[in-house]
Design a protein around this motif. Structure first.
Motif, PDB file in Angstrom:
ATOM      1  N   HIS A  73     -13.836 -12.995 -63.919  1.00  0.00           N
ATOM      2  CA  HIS A  73     -14.252 -12.659 -62.511  1.00  0.00           C
ATOM      3  C   HIS A  73     -15.469 -12.040 -62.261  1.00  0.00           C
ATOM      4  O   HIS A  73     -16.292 -12.167 -61.571  1.00  0.00           O
ATOM      5  CB  HIS A  73     -12.946 -11.846 -61.932  1.00  0.00           C
ATOM      6  CG  HIS A  73     -13.054 -11.677 -60.466  1.00  0.00           C
ATOM      7  ND1 HIS A  73     -12.916 -12.658 -59.318  1.00  0.00           N
ATOM      8  CD2 HIS A  73     -13.715 -10.558 -59.864  1.00  0.00           C
ATOM      9  CE1 HIS A  73     -13.221 -12.012 -58.398  1.00  0.00           C
ATOM     10  NE2 HIS A  73     -13.589 -10.596 -58.420  1.00  0.00           N
ATOM     11  N   SER A 125     -17.218  -3.565 -56.822  1.00  0.00           N
ATOM     12  CA  SER A 125     -16.322  -4.122 -55.908  1.00  0.00           C
ATOM     13  C   SER A 125     -15.050  -3.213 -55.718  1.00  0.00           C
ATOM     14  O   SER A 125     -15.155  -1.998 -55.894  1.00  0.00           O
ATOM     15  CB  SER A 125     -15.827  -5.361 -56.537  1.00  0.00           C
ATOM     16  OG  SER A 125     -15.029  -5.158 -57.720  1.00  0.00           O
ATOM     17  N   GLY A 160     -12.406  -3.516 -57.237  1.00  0.00           N
ATOM     18  CA  GLY A 160     -11.833  -3.103 -58.537  1.00  0.00           C
ATOM     19  C   GLY A 160     -12.730  -2.543 -59.474  1.00  0.00           C
ATOM     20  O   GLY A 160     -12.195  -2.276 -60.757  1.00  0.00           O
ATOM     21  N   PHE A 190     -14.476   3.223 -50.861  1.00  0.00           N
ATOM     22  CA  PHE A 190     -14.858   2.917 -49.337  1.00  0.00           C
ATOM     23  C   PHE A 190     -13.564   2.747 -48.802  1.00  0.00           C
ATOM     24  O   PHE A 190     -13.266   3.173 -47.512  1.00  0.00           O
ATOM     25  CB  PHE A 190     -15.622   1.788 -49.269  1.00  0.00           C
ATOM     26  CG  PHE A 190     -17.153   1.963 -49.239  1.00  0.00           C
ATOM     27  CD1 PHE A 190     -17.913   1.939 -48.111  1.00  0.00           C
ATOM     28  CD2 PHE A 190     -17.757   2.092 -50.603  1.00  0.00           C
ATOM     29  CE1 PHE A 190     -19.222   2.283 -48.253  1.00  0.00           C
ATOM     30  CE2 PHE A 190     -19.290   2.273 -50.641  1.00  0.00           C
ATOM     31  CZ  PHE A 190     -19.980   2.477 -49.447  1.00  0.00           C
ATOM     32  N   GLY A 207     -11.908  -0.934 -46.093  1.00  0.00           N
ATOM     33  CA  GLY A 207     -12.730   0.125 -45.448  1.00  0.00           C
ATOM     34  C   GLY A 207     -14.326  -0.084 -45.488  1.00  0.00           C
ATOM     35  O   GLY A 207     -15.041   0.241 -44.570  1.00  0.00           O
ATOM     36  N   GLY A 208     -14.916  -0.918 -46.573  1.00  0.00           N
ATOM     37  CA  GLY A 208     -16.296  -0.942 -46.710  1.00  0.00           C
ATOM     38  C   GLY A 208     -16.924  -1.474 -45.401  1.00  0.00           C
ATOM     39  O   GLY A 208     -17.982  -0.765 -44.760  1.00  0.00           O
ATOM     40  N   GLY A 249     -20.969  -8.385 -56.238  1.00  0.00           N
ATOM     41  CA  GLY A 249     -19.575  -7.744 -55.990  1.00  0.00           C
ATOM     42  C   GLY A 249     -19.646  -7.291 -54.397  1.00  0.00           C
ATOM     43  O   GLY A 249     -20.451  -7.265 -53.871  1.00  0.00           O
ATOM     44  N   GLY A 250     -18.185  -7.076 -53.928  1.00  0.00           N
ATOM     45  CA  GLY A 250     -18.142  -6.713 -52.476  1.00  0.00           C
ATOM     46  C   GLY A 250     -18.924  -5.510 -52.020  1.00  0.00           C
ATOM     47  O   GLY A 250     -19.471  -5.835 -50.814  1.00  0.00           O
ATOM     48  N   VAL A 251     -19.143  -4.836 -52.556  1.00  0.00           N
ATOM     49  CA  VAL A 251     -19.855  -3.261 -51.905  1.00  0.00           C
ATOM     50  C   VAL A 251     -21.427  -3.663 -52.153  1.00  0.00           C
ATOM     51  O   VAL A 251     -22.155  -3.215 -51.296  1.00  0.00           O
ATOM     52  CB  VAL A 251     -19.660  -2.196 -53.028  1.00  0.00           C
ATOM     53  CG1 VAL A 251     -20.432  -0.942 -52.507  1.00  0.00           C
ATOM     54  CG2 VAL A 251     -18.248  -1.696 -53.275  1.00  0.00           C
ATOM     55  N   ALA A 253     -22.496  -6.151 -50.429  1.00  0.00           N
ATOM     56  CA  ALA A 253     -22.662  -6.461 -48.799  1.00  0.00           C
ATOM     57  C   ALA A 253     -23.280  -5.378 -48.190  1.00  0.00           C
ATOM     58  O   ALA A 253     -23.812  -5.515 -47.076  1.00  0.00           O
ATOM     59  CB  ALA A 253     -21.476  -7.150 -48.312  1.00  0.00           C
ATOM     60  N   ASP A 304     -15.422 -11.905 -52.897  1.00  0.00           N
ATOM     61  CA  ASP A 304     -14.583 -12.956 -53.710  1.00  0.00           C
ATOM     62  C   ASP A 304     -14.789 -14.274 -53.399  1.00  0.00           C
ATOM     63  O   ASP A 304     -14.645 -14.733 -51.927  1.00  0.00           O
ATOM     64  CB  ASP A 304     -13.300 -12.631 -53.891  1.00  0.00           C
ATOM     65  CG  ASP A 304     -13.143 -11.256 -54.892  1.00  0.00           C
ATOM     66  OD1 ASP A 304     -14.121 -10.895 -55.514  1.00  0.00           O
ATOM     67  OD2 ASP A 304     -11.962 -10.768 -55.136  1.00  0.00           O
TER      68      ASP A 304
HETATM   69  O1  KG4 Z   1     -15.506  -8.479 -54.565  1.00  0.00           O
HETATM   70  P1  KG4 Z   1     -14.549  -8.093 -53.525  1.00  0.00           P
HETATM   71  O2  KG4 Z   1     -14.552  -9.213 -52.526  1.00  0.00           O
HETATM   72  O3  KG4 Z   1     -13.245  -8.166 -54.249  1.00  0.00           O
HETATM   73  C1  KG4 Z   1     -12.788  -7.487 -55.603  1.00  0.00           C
HETATM   74  O4  KG4 Z   1     -13.207  -8.133 -56.690  1.00  0.00           O
HETATM   75  O5  KG4 Z   1     -12.644  -6.261 -55.583  1.00  0.00           O
HETATM   76  O6  KG4 Z   1     -14.637  -6.787 -53.240  1.00  0.00           O
HETATM   77  C2  KG4 Z   1     -14.108  -6.213 -52.329  1.00  0.00           C
HETATM   78  C3  KG4 Z   1     -14.499  -4.659 -52.070  1.00  0.00           C
HETATM   79  C4  KG4 Z   1     -13.728  -3.973 -50.841  1.00  0.00           C
HETATM   80  O7  KG4 Z   1     -13.251  -2.509 -51.430  1.00  0.00           O
HETATM   81  C5  KG4 Z   1     -14.428  -3.774 -49.681  1.00  0.00           C
HETATM   82  O8  KG4 Z   1     -14.206  -2.547 -48.807  1.00  0.00           O
HETATM   83  C6  KG4 Z   1     -15.649  -3.597 -50.415  1.00  0.00           C
HETATM   84  O9  KG4 Z   1     -15.566  -4.651 -51.303  1.00  0.00           O
HETATM   85  N1  KG4 Z   1     -16.881  -4.121 -49.383  1.00  0.00           N
HETATM   86  C7  KG4 Z   1     -17.614  -3.360 -48.837  1.00  0.00           C
HETATM   87  C8  KG4 Z   1     -18.479  -3.799 -47.959  1.00  0.00           C
HETATM   88  N2  KG4 Z   1     -17.866  -5.290 -47.854  1.00  0.00           N
HETATM   89  C9  KG4 Z   1     -16.846  -5.345 -48.604  1.00  0.00           C
HETATM   90  N3  KG4 Z   1     -18.059  -2.144 -49.343  1.00  0.00           N
HETATM   91  C10 KG4 Z   1     -19.096  -1.466 -48.572  1.00  0.00           C
HETATM   92  N4  KG4 Z   1     -19.905  -2.050 -47.697  1.00  0.00           N
HETATM   93  C11 KG4 Z   1     -19.652  -3.434 -47.383  1.00  0.00           C
HETATM   94  N5  KG4 Z   1     -20.395  -3.891 -46.220  1.00  0.00           N
END
Ligand code: KG4
Ligand code: ZN
Length: 400
Positions: free
Chosen positions: A117, A155, A157, A194, A207-208, A334-336, A338, A367
């Motif tokens: 992943h 992200s 995780g 976050f 929360g992000g 990864g999610g963060v 964004a 993801d």
């Molecule tokens: O990559 P992802 O979709 O899943 C994992 O592999 O974990 O990441 C999800 C994470 C969550 O903790 C979410 O709060 C964070 O990414 N996230 C953000 C934002 N969008 C998603 N954190 C900060 N700012 C954002 N705009």
């Protein structure tokens, strides 16, 4: 055209709380990218509930795969291979995607490629680079031959740094990527921080995006948070792990979470947090804009300061590692990734240092299965197929 030369890979991803399927041509052209989010299911709990995640994956996997093929206008027989996330992630969630992909590959007589992943997140950036280069009429190959790259995967995780290199094969053609893990968190992942902080403040899940949306209304310098000497802590606990202590970069995000909790206690913010939580719980589809009228200035300043501190810690350590490792460019995924402030501040520092930096498009930051299909392409070309005994690897590591 044979199914192999068409190069269509069906990617399947189910490691956490998104059931995703995508069809990608030759590792870079996305024909479809379908994601079924489980946010509504997990939202009342403020975090992913593993059993619920597995059940939802089971419910969603077939419709999502069918939708991905239909959107791509592709029949099962036209696929060159199936790719699936092997780990890391939730065991029960991973097993749904893996069992499905194994059965499909077996029934179709197509090869199965297992993808990490985290490598998928890195390929979210690489695939878009290759596509852009192709659209600009450049040689695909040139764009797939970058120098040593430092990749931050950040992200819900993971908070990991990788030194990534593209190996050439015996014919001098771009081959598979290799990775060396050069940084990681010793406790919470940044996205987890976050999520936990948003929950603490009575905001929505995940929360992000809530913190990202509310932070511009606060003063990011109002509350000075400090990040402790993590390296010393890690060595004391004998946790340096596989990382070279001299080279390794350590992140820690549990301290700032505790500091936030303490701050809300000292300033007696409990009642306003509960009021905000109650208002949002009463809304069918609550959005950050719904929370804004229920956030006083102190709360907004706290949110902005939290985000600034986390982003700056990630930025400082990532650029320091890039310098130490003589990386020729940085990618963040990864999610963060964004997060808007993260993009602005990383881009500014990269500009000052004249270091190229790349992020995935917003849709590919979180993801998805397009990144899994893209990461599978070089493995497919190199004949790296999954063993018959492929199973979920919840703690799978990337690189050495
Ligand atoms: O990559 P992802 O979709 O899943 C994992 O592999 O974990 O990441 C999800 C994470 C969550 O903790 C979410 O709060 C964070 O990414 N996230 C953000 C934002 N969008 C998603 N954190 C900060 N700012 C954002 N705009
Ligand atoms: Zn992820």
């Amino acid at each position: 055209m044979s199914s192999i030369s068409a190069g269509l890979i069906l990617g399947v991803e189910s490691s956490c709380d998104e059931t995703a399927a995508a069809v990608v041509r030759r590792g870079s052209e996305i024909l479809s990218n379908v994601v079924a989010s489980q946010i509504r299911i997990h939202s009342p709990y403020g975090g992913v509930v593993p059993e619920l995640a597995s059940r939802e994956h089971l419910r969603n996997i077939l419709p999502v795969v069918r939708a991905a093929l239909a959107e791509a206008g592709t029949a099962y027989e036209e696929l060159a291979a199936i790719a699936v996330t092997e780990g890391p992630g939730l065991a029960g969630a991973l097993l749904v995607g893996i069992s499905f992909a194994k059965a499909l590959a077996f029934a179709l007589g197509k090869p199965l490629v297992a993808v990490n992943h985290l490598e998928g997140h890195i390929h979210a950036v690489l695939l878009e680079e290759v596509k852009r280069a192709a659209d600009d009429g450049e040689e695909l190959r040139g764009a797939t031959e970058p120098g040593p790259t430092l990749a931050l995967v950040v992200s819900g995780g993971h908070t990991h740094l990788y030194h990534a290199r593209l190996r050439t094969d015996k014919n001098g053609e771009p081959g598979v990527w290799t990775y060396r893990n050069v940084g990681r968190t010793v406790d919470d992942a940044a996205g987890e921080a976050f999520d936990k902080v948003a929950k603490l403040l009575g905001l929505g899940y995940p929360g992000g995006p809530w913190i990202d949306a509310l932070a511009p209304y606060g003063n990011p310098e109002a509350v000075p948070f400090s990040f402790s000497q993590i390296k010393a802590k890690v060595h004391r606990r004998g946790e340096a792990g596989a990382l070279d202590p001299a080279e390794g970069t350590y992140f820690s995000f549990s301290g700032i979470k505790t500091a936030m909790l303490r701050y809300t206690k000292v300033y007696e913010m409990g009642a306003s947090i509960e009021a905000r939580r109650a208002v949002l719980a009463g809304l069918a589809d609550a959005k950050p804009a719904d929370a804004l009228p229920f956030c006083d200035q102190r709360t907004l300043d706290l949110i902005a300061s939290f985000q600034r501190s986390v982003v700056d810690d990630l930025r400082r350590k990532t650029f320091r590692a890039a310098e130490k490792l003589h990386a020729e460019r940085i990618i963040v995924s990864g999610g963060v990734a964004a997060n808007r402030e993260l993009r602005v501040r990383f881009t500014a520092e990269a500009g000052e240092r004249d270091l190229p930096i790349a992020f995935p498009s917003m849709a590919l930051s979180t993801d998805n299965a397009a990144m899994i299909a893209a990461a599978a392409w070089p493995k497919f070309l190199a004949g790296e197929f999954a063993a018959e005994g492929l199973t979920a690897e919840p703690g799978l590591r990337l690189g050495r």
